[in-house]
Motif scaffolding. Structure first.
Motif, PDB file in Angstrom:
ATOM      1  N   SER A 109      10.339  -4.860  -2.816  1.00  0.00           N
ATOM      2  CA  SER A 109      10.096  -4.959  -1.533  1.00  0.00           C
ATOM      3  C   SER A 109       9.181  -3.647  -0.980  1.00  0.00           C
ATOM      4  N   VAL A 110       8.336  -3.591  -0.293  1.00  0.00           N
ATOM      5  CA  VAL A 110       7.432  -2.412  -0.122  1.00  0.00           C
ATOM      6  C   VAL A 110       7.406  -2.410   1.518  1.00  0.00           C
ATOM      7  N   GLN A 111       7.522  -1.262   1.944  1.00  0.00           N
ATOM      8  CA  GLN A 111       7.215  -0.683   3.371  1.00  0.00           C
ATOM      9  C   GLN A 111       6.217   0.412   3.593  1.00  0.00           C
ATOM     10  N   VAL A 112       5.191   0.024   4.701  1.00  0.00           N
ATOM     11  CA  VAL A 112       4.214   0.910   4.804  1.00  0.00           C
ATOM     12  C   VAL A 112       4.353   1.334   6.138  1.00  0.00           C
ATOM     13  N   ASN A 113       4.129   2.790   6.454  1.00  0.00           N
ATOM     14  CA  ASN A 113       3.934   3.339   7.600  1.00  0.00           C
ATOM     15  C   ASN A 113       2.812   4.342   7.618  1.00  0.00           C
ATOM     16  N   LEU A 114       2.141   4.540   8.645  1.00  0.00           N
ATOM     17  CA  LEU A 114       0.745   5.215   8.865  1.00  0.00           C
ATOM     18  C   LEU A 114       0.842   6.165   9.853  1.00  0.00           C
ATOM     19  N   ASP A 115       0.327   7.353   9.585  1.00  0.00           N
ATOM     20  CA  ASP A 115       0.424   8.309  10.940  1.00  0.00           C
ATOM     21  C   ASP A 115      -0.940   9.030  10.544  1.00  0.00           C
TER      22      ASP A 115
END
Length: 162
Positions: free
Chosen positions: A45-51
């Motif tokens: 599973s891959v989770q991506v967050n951007l800032d």
């Protein structure tokens, strides 16, 4: 001819990557620590967050892609490995209208750094004793839209009802 004049007045979008680097990274080989062996069927599973944030220099922005990759065994659900990575791109961006800057930073900039992030994930998982994990392309437009929808839902829930 009026169309040509209007088109020439629109600012030319310029984007340069000034630098990119790993801000923080953690790889935990849980399988090796527990001494588990044998046949495993990984479920990743891959989770991506951007800032993104403005830097002190004019037209410079820092865009962070935060990635959490977790691999579990399909059969028992035991964690095989966990990779957490913060990858930063520093960009010089000019000519993007203010109302389009936010989506530009969180869609176009991560697209530019993604191939480097993908290589790091592949190398780290291989060096950690697993087959290299080659991430599928990430749909940054969908991530951006989902985040906007989540924020609108939160704002609606927080708004006082009359």
């Amino acid at each position: 001819m009026a169309e040509n004049g209007e088109a020439q007045q629109q600012p030319q979008v310029k984007m340069n990557i000034l630098g990119q680097f790993i801000r923080d990274m953690s790889f935990e080989n849980v399988m090796a620590q527990k001494g588990t062996g044998g046949d495993v069927q990984p479920d990743v599973s891959v989770q991506v967050n951007l800032d993104a944030k403005k830097r002190s220099a004019e037209n410079q922005y820092e865009v962070v892609t935060k990635l959490t990759v977790e691999s579990k065994n399909k059969e028992g659900g035991e964690v095989l490995f966990v990779l957490e990575l913060e990858y930063v791109g520093v960009f010089n961006i000019a000519g993007v209208p203010e109302d389009q800057l936010h989506p530009f930073l969180l869609i176009e900039c991560p697209r530019m750094t993604f191939p480097f992030l993908r290589r790091i994930v592949s190398d780290v998982t291989r060096d950690g004793g697993f087959p290299p994990l080659n991430l599928d392309n990430i749909d940054f437009v969908a991530i951006y839209r989902n985040e906007l929808a989540r924020r609108q839902t939160e704002a609606a829930a927080a708004a006082p009802t009359q």
